[in-house]
Design a protein around this motif. Structure first.
Motif, short mmCIF file in Angstrom:
data_model
loop_
_atom_site.label_atom_id
_atom_site.label_comp_id
_atom_site.label_asym_id
_atom_site.label_seq_id
_atom_site.Cartn_x
_atom_site.Cartn_y
_atom_site.Cartn_z
N PHE A 103 33.56 71.29 38.69
CA PHE A 103 32.87 71.99 39.77
C PHE A 103 32.76 73.47 39.44
CE2 PHE A 103 34.92 68.39 41.78
CZ PHE A 103 33.99 67.94 42.72
N SER A 104 31.71 74.09 39.94
CA SER A 104 31.64 75.54 40.02
C SER A 104 31.93 75.93 41.46
CB SER A 104 30.25 76.06 39.62
OG SER A 104 30.02 75.86 38.25
N ILE A 105 32.89 76.81 41.64
CA ILE A 105 33.27 77.28 42.97
C ILE A 105 33.03 78.78 43.01
CG2 ILE A 105 35.13 77.47 44.65
CD1 ILE A 105 36.49 75.12 43.04
N ASP B 238 25.85 75.52 32.74
CA ASP B 238 25.23 76.75 32.25
C ASP B 238 25.69 77.97 33.03
OD1 ASP B 238 23.91 76.41 34.66
OD2 ASP B 238 21.96 75.93 33.75
N ASP B 239 26.74 77.82 33.84
CA ASP B 239 27.30 78.94 34.58
C ASP B 239 28.09 79.87 33.65
OD1 ASP B 239 26.25 78.29 36.99
OD2 ASP B 239 28.07 77.38 37.80
N TYR B 240 28.35 81.06 34.14
CA TYR B 240 29.20 82.02 33.46
C TYR B 240 30.39 82.32 34.38
CZ TYR B 240 25.64 82.83 29.89
OH TYR B 240 24.76 82.67 28.85
N PRO B 241 31.42 81.50 34.33
CA PRO B 241 32.54 81.67 35.27
C PRO B 241 33.45 82.83 34.88
CG PRO B 241 33.02 79.89 33.75
CD PRO B 241 31.61 80.33 33.45
N ASP B 242 34.23 83.24 35.86
CA ASP B 242 35.28 84.24 35.60
C ASP B 242 36.58 83.56 35.17
OD1 ASP B 242 33.76 86.62 36.63
OD2 ASP B 242 33.80 85.40 38.46
N TYR B 243 36.79 82.34 35.69
CA TYR B 243 38.01 81.60 35.40
C TYR B 243 37.66 80.13 35.16
CZ TYR B 243 39.89 85.74 37.69
OH TYR B 243 40.15 87.04 38.05
N VAL B 244 38.42 79.49 34.28
CA VAL B 244 38.26 78.06 34.01
C VAL B 244 39.63 77.40 34.14
CG1 VAL B 244 37.60 76.29 32.34
CG2 VAL B 244 36.30 78.43 32.47
N THR B 245 39.72 76.38 34.99
CA THR B 245 40.98 75.65 35.13
C THR B 245 40.91 74.33 34.38
OG1 THR B 245 40.32 74.54 37.19
CG2 THR B 245 41.42 76.68 37.40
N VAL B 246 42.04 73.96 33.77
CA VAL B 246 42.15 72.71 33.02
C VAL B 246 43.36 71.96 33.54
CG1 VAL B 246 42.55 71.69 30.74
CG2 VAL B 246 41.08 73.71 30.96
N SER B 247 43.13 70.78 34.09
CA SER B 247 44.24 70.04 34.69
C SER B 247 45.11 69.33 33.67
CB SER B 247 43.70 69.01 35.71
OG SER B 247 42.89 68.04 35.07
N HIS B 248 44.53 68.96 32.52
CA HIS B 248 45.28 68.30 31.46
C HIS B 248 44.43 68.26 30.19
CE1 HIS B 248 42.83 65.14 33.22
NE2 HIS B 248 43.03 64.40 32.14
N GLY B 249 45.04 67.84 29.08
CA GLY B 249 44.40 68.00 27.79
C GLY B 249 43.54 66.85 27.32
N HIS B 250 42.83 66.18 28.19
CA HIS B 250 41.94 65.10 27.78
C HIS B 250 40.50 65.60 27.66
CE1 HIS B 250 44.89 61.75 29.28
NE2 HIS B 250 45.31 62.38 28.19
N PHE B 251 39.74 64.95 26.78
CA PHE B 251 38.40 65.44 26.41
C PHE B 251 37.44 65.61 27.58
CE2 PHE B 251 38.15 60.85 26.49
CZ PHE B 251 36.89 60.58 27.01
N ASP B 252 37.63 64.82 28.62
CA ASP B 252 36.71 64.90 29.77
C ASP B 252 37.17 65.91 30.82
OD1 ASP B 252 38.84 63.11 30.09
OD2 ASP B 252 37.78 61.84 31.52
N HIS B 253 38.14 66.77 30.42
CA HIS B 253 38.67 67.76 31.36
C HIS B 253 39.01 69.11 30.71
CE1 HIS B 253 39.33 64.82 34.68
NE2 HIS B 253 39.43 64.00 33.66
N ASN B 254 38.97 69.20 29.39
CA ASN B 254 39.50 70.41 28.75
C ASN B 254 38.55 71.09 27.76
OD1 ASN B 254 39.51 68.66 26.57
ND2 ASN B 254 41.59 69.14 25.90
#
Length: 210
Positions: A11-13, A35-51
């Motif tokens: 999500f972009s928040i 294509d957003d330019y976020p200020d922060y990126v959160t990663v819940s865990h190290g799997h390819f579909d999340h990190n």
């Protein structure tokens, strides 16, 4: 507060001029590249579909540990949990992010795989927005997700990590979750982005992927 669903758990928040991107996926998923330019990126865990932070545009700070992040603009608290119901033995650990920006409290559960302890539930109780996986198999299923929403009592719920018409993961569709609510509680939005001040007093918002 504006929120856009790119697909899966991403999500972009955007609140008060601050933009956060959650759980970016790699190019093996069929959804569009963000294509957003976020200020922060959160990663819940190290799997390819999340990190897949390498696919994100711009200059941003990555939050991917229990340290979380706190500054004058926001507080992102990371709460340890598990990707399965066996304390991580099958799929490892998962981070839940509790984000506080201005007067808003948002919780992204990542790939949560179990019911939460009361201590954690009390920590995130009554958040303004809960982003919750509902597809099962790799995460909690629709029934467990529903039970959690009743315990957490968020103002708004946006389901994530469910099967769509272009994703062939062995997970269930969002209807298994939304069917547990009264029809008047659910708003299916035919857009990927919504201003959460315009939700027609619904509790569950189902976005269409970007």
């Amino acid at each position: 507060m504006k929120i856009k669903w790119w697909g899966h758990s991403c999500f972009s928040i955007e609140i008060n001029g601050i933009k956060i991107l959650t759980d970016p996926y790699d190019d093996s998923l069929p959804y569009k590249k963000f294509d957003d330019y976020p200020d922060y990126v959160t990663v819940s865990h190290g799997h390819f579909d999340h990190n897949a932070v390498e696919r994100v545009n711009g200059d941003f700070k990555v939050v991917d540990s229990e340290k979380g992040l706190k500054n004058d603009d926001l507080n992102i608290e990371a709460l340890k949990s598990y990707h399965d119901s066996s304390k991580g033995k099958n799929r490892g650990e998962n981070l839940i992010y509790l984000m506080e920006i201005g007067d808003y409290r948002i919780c992204h559960l990542g790939d949560l795989g179990h019911l939460l302890a009361e201590k954690t539930i009390n920590k995130i109780k009554n958040v303004d927005l809960l982003l919750i996986p509902v597809g099962g198999n790799y995460t909690i299923d629709a029934e467990t997700a529903y039970k959690l929403t009743k315990k957490i009592e968020p103002k708004l719920i946006i389901p994530m990590h469910f099967k769509t018409d272009i994703l062939d993961f062995p997970i269930t569709g969002v209807e298994k979750f939304t069917d547990k609510f009264d029809e008047e509680e659910v708003n299916y939005v035919n857009e990927s982005e919504i201003n959460l001040g315009e939700t027609e007093n619904k509790q569950v918002i189902v976005l269409n992927y970007s």
